[in-house]
Motif scaffolding. Structure first.
Motif, PDB file in Angstrom:
ATOM      1  N   ASP A 110      64.333-118.390  -3.661  1.00  0.00           N
ATOM      2  CA  ASP A 110      65.651-117.832  -3.977  1.00  0.00           C
ATOM      3  C   ASP A 110      65.668-116.315  -3.776  1.00  0.00           C
ATOM      4  N   SER A 111      66.848-115.753  -3.970  1.00  0.00           N
ATOM      5  CA  SER A 111      67.040-114.313  -3.832  1.00  0.00           C
ATOM      6  C   SER A 111      67.624-113.731  -5.113  1.00  0.00           C
ATOM      7  N   LEU A 112      67.352-112.453  -5.315  1.00  0.00           N
ATOM      8  CA  LEU A 112      67.957-111.678  -6.390  1.00  0.00           C
ATOM      9  C   LEU A 112      68.204-110.277  -5.875  1.00  0.00           C
ATOM     10  N   ARG A 113      69.220-109.634  -6.426  1.00  0.00           N
ATOM     11  CA  ARG A 113      69.437-108.237  -6.131  1.00  0.00           C
ATOM     12  C   ARG A 113      69.436-107.443  -7.431  1.00  0.00           C
ATOM     13  N   LEU A 114      68.494-106.543  -7.522  1.00  0.00           N
ATOM     14  CA  LEU A 114      68.426-105.652  -8.672  1.00  0.00           C
ATOM     15  C   LEU A 114      69.178-104.368  -8.363  1.00  0.00           C
ATOM     16  N   SER A 115      69.763-103.809  -9.410  1.00  0.00           N
ATOM     17  CA  SER A 115      70.441-102.527  -9.294  1.00  0.00           C
ATOM     18  C   SER A 115      69.823-101.535 -10.260  1.00  0.00           C
ATOM     19  N   CYS A 116      69.850-100.297  -9.882  1.00  0.00           N
ATOM     20  CA  CYS A 116      69.389 -99.202 -10.738  1.00  0.00           C
ATOM     21  C   CYS A 116      70.473 -98.143 -10.696  1.00  0.00           C
ATOM     22  N   THR A 117      71.155 -97.968 -11.811  1.00  0.00           N
ATOM     23  CA  THR A 117      72.257 -97.017 -11.876  1.00  0.00           C
ATOM     24  C   THR A 117      71.863 -95.833 -12.741  1.00  0.00           C
ATOM     25  N   ARG A 176      51.074-101.724 -13.747  1.00  0.00           N
ATOM     26  CA  ARG A 176      52.326-101.516 -13.010  1.00  0.00           C
ATOM     27  C   ARG A 176      51.997-101.073 -11.581  1.00  0.00           C
ATOM     28  N   GLU A 177      52.738-101.617 -10.629  1.00  0.00           N
ATOM     29  CA  GLU A 177      52.458-101.313  -9.236  1.00  0.00           C
ATOM     30  C   GLU A 177      53.732-100.895  -8.500  1.00  0.00           C
ATOM     31  N   PHE A 178      53.540-100.128  -7.452  1.00  0.00           N
ATOM     32  CA  PHE A 178      54.628 -99.663  -6.609  1.00  0.00           C
ATOM     33  C   PHE A 178      55.138-100.812  -5.751  1.00  0.00           C
ATOM     34  N   VAL A 179      56.433-100.994  -5.733  1.00  0.00           N
ATOM     35  CA  VAL A 179      57.068-102.013  -4.897  1.00  0.00           C
ATOM     36  C   VAL A 179      57.632-101.385  -3.634  1.00  0.00           C
ATOM     37  N   GLY A 180      58.280-100.249  -3.812  1.00  0.00           N
ATOM     38  CA  GLY A 180      58.858 -99.553  -2.677  1.00  0.00           C
ATOM     39  C   GLY A 180      59.700 -98.392  -3.162  1.00  0.00           C
ATOM     40  N   GLY A 181      60.153 -97.575  -2.209  1.00  0.00           N
ATOM     41  CA  GLY A 181      60.948 -96.432  -2.586  1.00  0.00           C
ATOM     42  C   GLY A 181      61.853 -95.967  -1.474  1.00  0.00           C
ATOM     43  N   ILE A 182      62.840 -95.178  -1.850  1.00  0.00           N
ATOM     44  CA  ILE A 182      63.833 -94.700  -0.886  1.00  0.00           C
ATOM     45  C   ILE A 182      64.052 -93.213  -1.102  1.00  0.00           C
ATOM     46  N   SER A 183      64.116 -92.488  -0.007  1.00  0.00           N
ATOM     47  CA  SER A 183      64.310 -91.045  -0.084  1.00  0.00           C
ATOM     48  C   SER A 183      65.757 -90.716  -0.436  1.00  0.00           C
ATOM     49  N   ARG A 184      65.997 -89.439  -0.620  1.00  0.00           N
ATOM     50  CA  ARG A 184      67.292 -88.979  -1.098  1.00  0.00           C
ATOM     51  C   ARG A 184      68.457 -89.484  -0.249  1.00  0.00           C
ATOM     52  N   LEU A 185      68.274 -89.397   1.041  1.00  0.00           N
ATOM     53  CA  LEU A 185      69.373 -89.749   1.949  1.00  0.00           C
ATOM     54  C   LEU A 185      69.093 -91.042   2.715  1.00  0.00           C
ATOM     55  N   SER A 186      68.191 -91.834   2.166  1.00  0.00           N
ATOM     56  CA  SER A 186      67.880 -93.155   2.721  1.00  0.00           C
ATOM     57  C   SER A 186      67.183 -93.109   4.075  1.00  0.00           C
ATOM     58  N   LYS A 187      66.674 -91.949   4.467  1.00  0.00           N
ATOM     59  CA  LYS A 187      66.047 -91.858   5.786  1.00  0.00           C
ATOM     60  C   LYS A 187      64.620 -92.380   5.780  1.00  0.00           C
ATOM     61  N   ILE A 188      63.970 -92.340   4.632  1.00  0.00           N
ATOM     62  CA  ILE A 188      62.590 -92.813   4.535  1.00  0.00           C
ATOM     63  C   ILE A 188      62.540 -93.886   3.457  1.00  0.00           C
ATOM     64  N   ASN A 243      74.764 -93.322  -2.882  1.00  0.00           N
ATOM     65  CA  ASN A 243      74.804 -92.100  -3.697  1.00  0.00           C
ATOM     66  C   ASN A 243      76.161 -91.885  -4.347  1.00  0.00           C
ATOM     67  N   ALA A 244      77.205 -92.415  -3.747  1.00  0.00           N
ATOM     68  CA  ALA A 244      78.539 -92.283  -4.345  1.00  0.00           C
ATOM     69  C   ALA A 244      78.635 -93.076  -5.647  1.00  0.00           C
ATOM     70  N   LYS A 245      77.817 -94.098  -5.765  1.00  0.00           N
ATOM     71  CA  LYS A 245      77.812 -94.930  -6.975  1.00  0.00           C
ATOM     72  C   LYS A 245      76.606 -94.660  -7.853  1.00  0.00           C
ATOM     73  N   ASN A 246      75.793 -93.688  -7.471  1.00  0.00           N
ATOM     74  CA  ASN A 246      74.582 -93.365  -8.237  1.00  0.00           C
ATOM     75  C   ASN A 246      73.697 -94.595  -8.446  1.00  0.00           C
ATOM     76  N   THR A 247      73.595 -95.393  -7.423  1.00  0.00           N
ATOM     77  CA  THR A 247      72.907 -96.677  -7.574  1.00  0.00           C
ATOM     78  C   THR A 247      71.946 -96.942  -6.419  1.00  0.00           C
ATOM     79  N   VAL A 248      70.809 -97.480  -6.763  1.00  0.00           N
ATOM     80  CA  VAL A 248      69.831 -97.963  -5.793  1.00  0.00           C
ATOM     81  C   VAL A 248      69.684 -99.464  -5.991  1.00  0.00           C
ATOM     82  N   TYR A 249      69.526-100.169  -4.888  1.00  0.00           N
ATOM     83  CA  TYR A 249      69.422-101.622  -4.926  1.00  0.00           C
ATOM     84  C   TYR A 249      68.061-102.083  -4.435  1.00  0.00           C
ATOM     85  N   LEU A 250      67.621-103.191  -4.983  1.00  0.00           N
ATOM     86  CA  LEU A 250      66.422-103.864  -4.500  1.00  0.00           C
ATOM     87  C   LEU A 250      66.810-105.310  -4.216  1.00  0.00           C
ATOM     88  N   GLN A 251      66.997-105.597  -2.949  1.00  0.00           N
ATOM     89  CA  GLN A 251      67.312-106.959  -2.530  1.00  0.00           C
ATOM     90  C   GLN A 251      66.007-107.717  -2.333  1.00  0.00           C
TER      91      GLN A 251
END
Length: 124
Positions: free
Chosen positions: A16-23, A45-57, A74-82
């Motif tokens: 299955d799939s889940l989408r997590l949000s971080c606001t 605790r382990e690193f899953v992944g990360g995103i830079s400020r402007l999503s370039k990395i 960034n307009a919603k102050n939210t990061v997603y993990l699909q």
């Protein structure tokens, strides 16, 4: 007061799939890189992944590469993990964290702010 709030966790079946949000609130969100971490019962605790400020990395741990996708609005102050093709070994508490840096580091010690986590349970 800075707050990071994760949501979207739950109990699902393998595959299955889940989408997590971080606001985020209380900070200039676009100035922060965001990382996702997870902690399984009895494990560190382990690193899953990360995103830079402007999503370039965007980076991922090998264990989730090709299955998980991180994005941000960034307009919603939210990061997603699909999370797709979930496996029982993905069962963990998932946390987001913000770092006043351009790109998201894998080291937990680098992060300035943490959310309280959301639980993900994947059954076989």
């Amino acid at each position: 007061q800075v707050q990071l709030v994760e949501s979207g966790g739950g109990s699902v079946q393998a595959g299955d799939s889940l989408r997590l949000s971080c606001t985020a609130s209380g900070l200039t969100f676009r100035n922060y890189a965001v990382g996702w971490f997870r902690q399984a019962p009895g494990k560190e605790r382990e690193f899953v992944g990360g995103i830079s400020r402007l999503s370039k990395i965007i980076s991922y741990a090998d264990s989730v590469k090709g299955r998980f996708t991180i994005s941000r609005d960034n307009a919603k102050n939210t990061v997603y993990l699909q999370m797709n093709s979930l496996k029982p070994e993905d069962t963990a508490d998932y946390y987001c964290a913000a770092d006043d840096a351009i790109r998201a580091p894998a080291s937990q010690q680098e992060y300035d702010y943490w959310g309280r986590g959301t639980q993900v349970t994947v059954s076989s």
